[in-house]
Design a protein around this motif. Structure first.
Motif, short mmCIF file in Angstrom:
data_model
loop_
_atom_site.label_atom_id
_atom_site.label_comp_id
_atom_site.label_asym_id
_atom_site.label_seq_id
_atom_site.Cartn_x
_atom_site.Cartn_y
_atom_site.Cartn_z
N SER A 178 0.83 -1.21 0.00
CA SER A 178 0.00 0.00 0.00
C SER A 178 0.86 1.25 0.00
O SER A 178 0.54 2.24 -0.67
CB SER A 178 -0.92 0.00 1.22
N SER A 181 2.05 1.72 -3.51
CA SER A 181 0.95 2.21 -4.34
C SER A 181 0.74 3.69 -4.09
O SER A 181 0.59 4.49 -5.03
CB SER A 181 -0.33 1.42 -4.02
N SER A 186 0.36 3.89 -10.12
CA SER A 186 0.16 2.74 -11.00
C SER A 186 0.97 2.85 -12.28
O SER A 186 1.27 3.95 -12.75
CB SER A 186 -1.33 2.62 -11.33
N PRO A 192 -4.95 -3.53 -10.78
CA PRO A 192 -4.59 -2.94 -9.48
C PRO A 192 -3.08 -2.73 -9.38
O PRO A 192 -2.28 -3.48 -9.95
CB PRO A 192 -5.07 -4.00 -8.48
N THR A 193 -2.70 -1.73 -8.62
CA THR A 193 -1.29 -1.46 -8.39
C THR A 193 -0.66 -2.49 -7.46
O THR A 193 0.53 -2.79 -7.55
CB THR A 193 -1.13 -0.05 -7.77
N VAL A 195 -1.38 -6.38 -5.90
CA VAL A 195 -2.17 -7.61 -6.03
C VAL A 195 -1.64 -8.66 -5.07
O VAL A 195 -0.43 -8.83 -4.90
CB VAL A 195 -2.13 -8.15 -7.48
N GLU A 224 -8.02 2.99 -1.77
CA GLU A 224 -7.64 2.57 -3.12
C GLU A 224 -6.27 1.91 -3.16
O GLU A 224 -5.92 1.22 -4.11
CB GLU A 224 -7.62 3.78 -4.07
N HIS A 225 -5.47 2.08 -2.08
CA HIS A 225 -4.11 1.53 -2.06
C HIS A 225 -4.03 0.15 -1.42
O HIS A 225 -2.94 -0.42 -1.32
CB HIS A 225 -3.17 2.50 -1.34
N VAL A 228 -5.39 -6.02 -3.71
CA VAL A 228 -6.55 -6.70 -4.29
C VAL A 228 -6.22 -8.18 -4.42
O VAL A 228 -5.25 -8.54 -5.08
CB VAL A 228 -6.91 -6.11 -5.67
N GLN A 280 -12.49 3.21 -7.19
CA GLN A 280 -12.59 1.76 -7.10
C GLN A 280 -13.67 1.21 -8.04
O GLN A 280 -13.52 0.15 -8.62
CB GLN A 280 -12.87 1.33 -5.66
N MET A 283 -12.06 1.23 -11.41
CA MET A 283 -11.10 0.14 -11.53
C MET A 283 -11.80 -1.19 -11.74
O MET A 283 -11.40 -2.01 -12.56
CB MET A 283 -10.21 0.09 -10.28
N THR A 333 1.81 -4.19 -12.94
CA THR A 333 1.47 -4.18 -11.52
C THR A 333 2.72 -3.86 -10.71
O THR A 333 3.79 -4.42 -10.94
CB THR A 333 0.88 -5.54 -11.10
#
Length: 489
Positions: A178, A181, A186, A192-193, A195, A224-225, A228, A280, A283, A333
């Motif tokens: 995070s 990110s 990104s 996602p930045t 994963v 958002e950071h 995922v 999000q 995304m 990524t």
């Protein structure tokens, strides 16, 4: 009267100032600029400059997390002299050293020395000692920097994992991925930045160490950071497909309407989490197109599967996760984390550890070779390791055929590769029992590891901060941390 109770219309003092500083004009500007320039939302720490702080050696990170803590005594830290000390009681030594013991062994009547039951050999030009349990890893020691002098503050799994992956033993902090990110943004707006992949282990008898999403959560950073998770079974992401009767065009129209409502709410209350929600949703919409392509392995060659092994064709395996990690970083990524559990061998180590090693050995080897042949290893930083080490003394009954090891924070082994790390290097040494670090100038604390990872990505760990609860928080916290420059190219 109803207007008096319209919560969206209420603006307090804090929201008034926030609204004037972060209105839709700033959001519109952000949408026009490259993501990399806006990754920090205009804040990189008080009086700081935009990131990266200096030219990076690495663009991305793959972190292979061996949850439960692999025994260094059975993998990389060869101690042949222990054979002569089989069953020697270390009770006096432990008492004299004042070392902390877990509740699992503190009540034992004796602490017998347990030599490793597995053979070691030297490999490569570096002459690194590697256990017979890791034959593929042994072939690539000249690609690795093996750090035998890691140490940590925690003696139990949960705080040790939180310290390793968030920089603090206390829950609620932002995870390493995070932070990257947040700091760097990104490289692919359609994925996602950060994963997270969860690899299953093949040994059903292995003790599976529980973990929680806090290890890849965003903590106090904008949501958002957060990492995922891509699932190993079923759809990679839940609800990836549109419901029956919902076309992609209809989904786009629905999102546009929802975003309009969210922007109106943001104008009125100024809550930054509303902006996160909008991002999000967008995304998720883009991932509906990008994730199926990402997870379609039909284009991978048989040569690739020969490299990774047959397990790579089984979704959710460690080898599959390594191949997926390569595909993710190949597509931009920034940070991929692979969790592999089951390394907590308090007993039956001779039975369970070989299966754990077999699970990860070929996949990790293949990942390094795959990145190398694609010219990506030089700017991809790869890390392999657990949260602490294991004791030289046995937990529970000790015999020639059965033994276990307790937690040991004073020394353990990880390895790093690529991303400006010196290859073919063994860094740090431990005593004859793998109990203490004997090269104190080469001791590497978890915070030092974090500082070094950030440094390789062009970040000064003292300058990447986020204001929260009156403190400029950072991954390495407030305690001293240093970049391990001896291992850098």
């Amino acid at each position: 009267m109803n207007d008096l109770f319209d919560l969206n219309g209420i603006v307090n003092r804090r929201q008034f100032f926030r609204k004037n500083m972060t209105g839709l004009g700033a959001a519109a500007l952000a949408s026009l600029l490259p993501k990399e320039l806006m990754a920090l939302g205009g804040h990189a720490g008080a009086g700081d400059v935009q990131l990266p702080h200096f030219a990076p050696k690495a663009k991305r990170v793959i972190y292979m997390s061996m949850i439960g803590a692999p025994s260094q005594l059975e993998t990389f830290d060869y101690k042949p002299g222990l054979e002569k000390r089989f069953k020697e009681d270390l009770s006096g030594f432990l008492k004299e050293s004042g070392v902390r013991l877990t509740t699992m062994t503190s009540g034992q009547k004796g602490f017998p020395v347990a030599p490793s039951r597995f053979a070691f050999n030297q490999h490569g030009e570096s002459g690194a000692w590697v256990s017979e349990l890791l034959p593929h890893t042994a072939k690539m020691v000249d690609d690795l920097c093996i750090i035998k002098s890691m140490h940590t503050d925690a003696i139990n799994h949960e705080p040790a994992n939180y310290l390793m992956y968030t920089g603090s033993m206390i829950r609620g902090k932002a995870s390493m991925g995070s932070w990257l990110s947040y700091g760097l943004g990104s490289m692919n707006q359609d994925l996602p930045t950060f994963v997270v992949l969860h690899a299953y282990h093949t040994n059903p008898k292995s003790n599976v160490q529980a973990i929680s999403s806090g290890l890849w959560g965003s903590g106090f950073l904008p949501g958002e950071h957060a990492g995922v998770s891509l699932r190993g079974k079923g759809d990679p992401v839940l609800y990836l497909k549109n419901a029956p009767g919902i076309s992609r065009e209809m989904r786009r129209s629905m999102l546009d309407g929802l975003n309009t409502l969210n922007r109106k709410s943001y104008e009125q209350v100024g809550d930054p989490e509303i902006q996160t929600r909008i991002q999000q949703y967008e995304m998720a919409f883009r991932m509906q197109a990008s994730v199926p392509e990402l997870t379609d392995m039909s284009g991978e060659s048989e040569h690739t599967y020969e490299l990774y092994g047959s397990e790579a064709k089984k979704r959710g395996s460690f080898a599959y996760s390594c191949l997926m990690a390569r595909r993710l970083v190949e597509r931009g990524t920034r940070f991929v984390q692979i969790f592999h559990r089951g390394w907590d061998q308090h007993g039956a180590l001779q039975r369970d550890l070989p299966e754990q090693c077999k699970d990860v050995d070929q996949g990790a080897y293949a990942l390094i070779q795959d990145l190398k042949q694609r010219g990506m290893l030089e700017d991809t930083l790869v890390v392999w390791g657990g949260e602490f080490g294991r004791t030289v003394y046995c937990q529970g009954p000790l015999s020639e055929k059965n033994y276990g090891r307790d937690h040991h924070p004073k020394c353990f082994t990880i390895w790093m590769a690529g991303g400006g790390i010196k290859p073919g290097m063994v860094y740090g040494e431990t005593d004859e029992m793998s109990f203490n670090i004997t090269t104190p100038d080469q001791a590497v604390h978890v915070r030092d590891l974090h500082a070094t990872i950030l440094h390789q990505l062009g970040i000064d760990h003292e300058r990447l901060t986020y204001p929260y609860q009156g403190l400029d928080n950072r991954l390495t916290g407030v305690m001293p941390a240093k970049v391990v420059r001896d291992i850098l190219t």
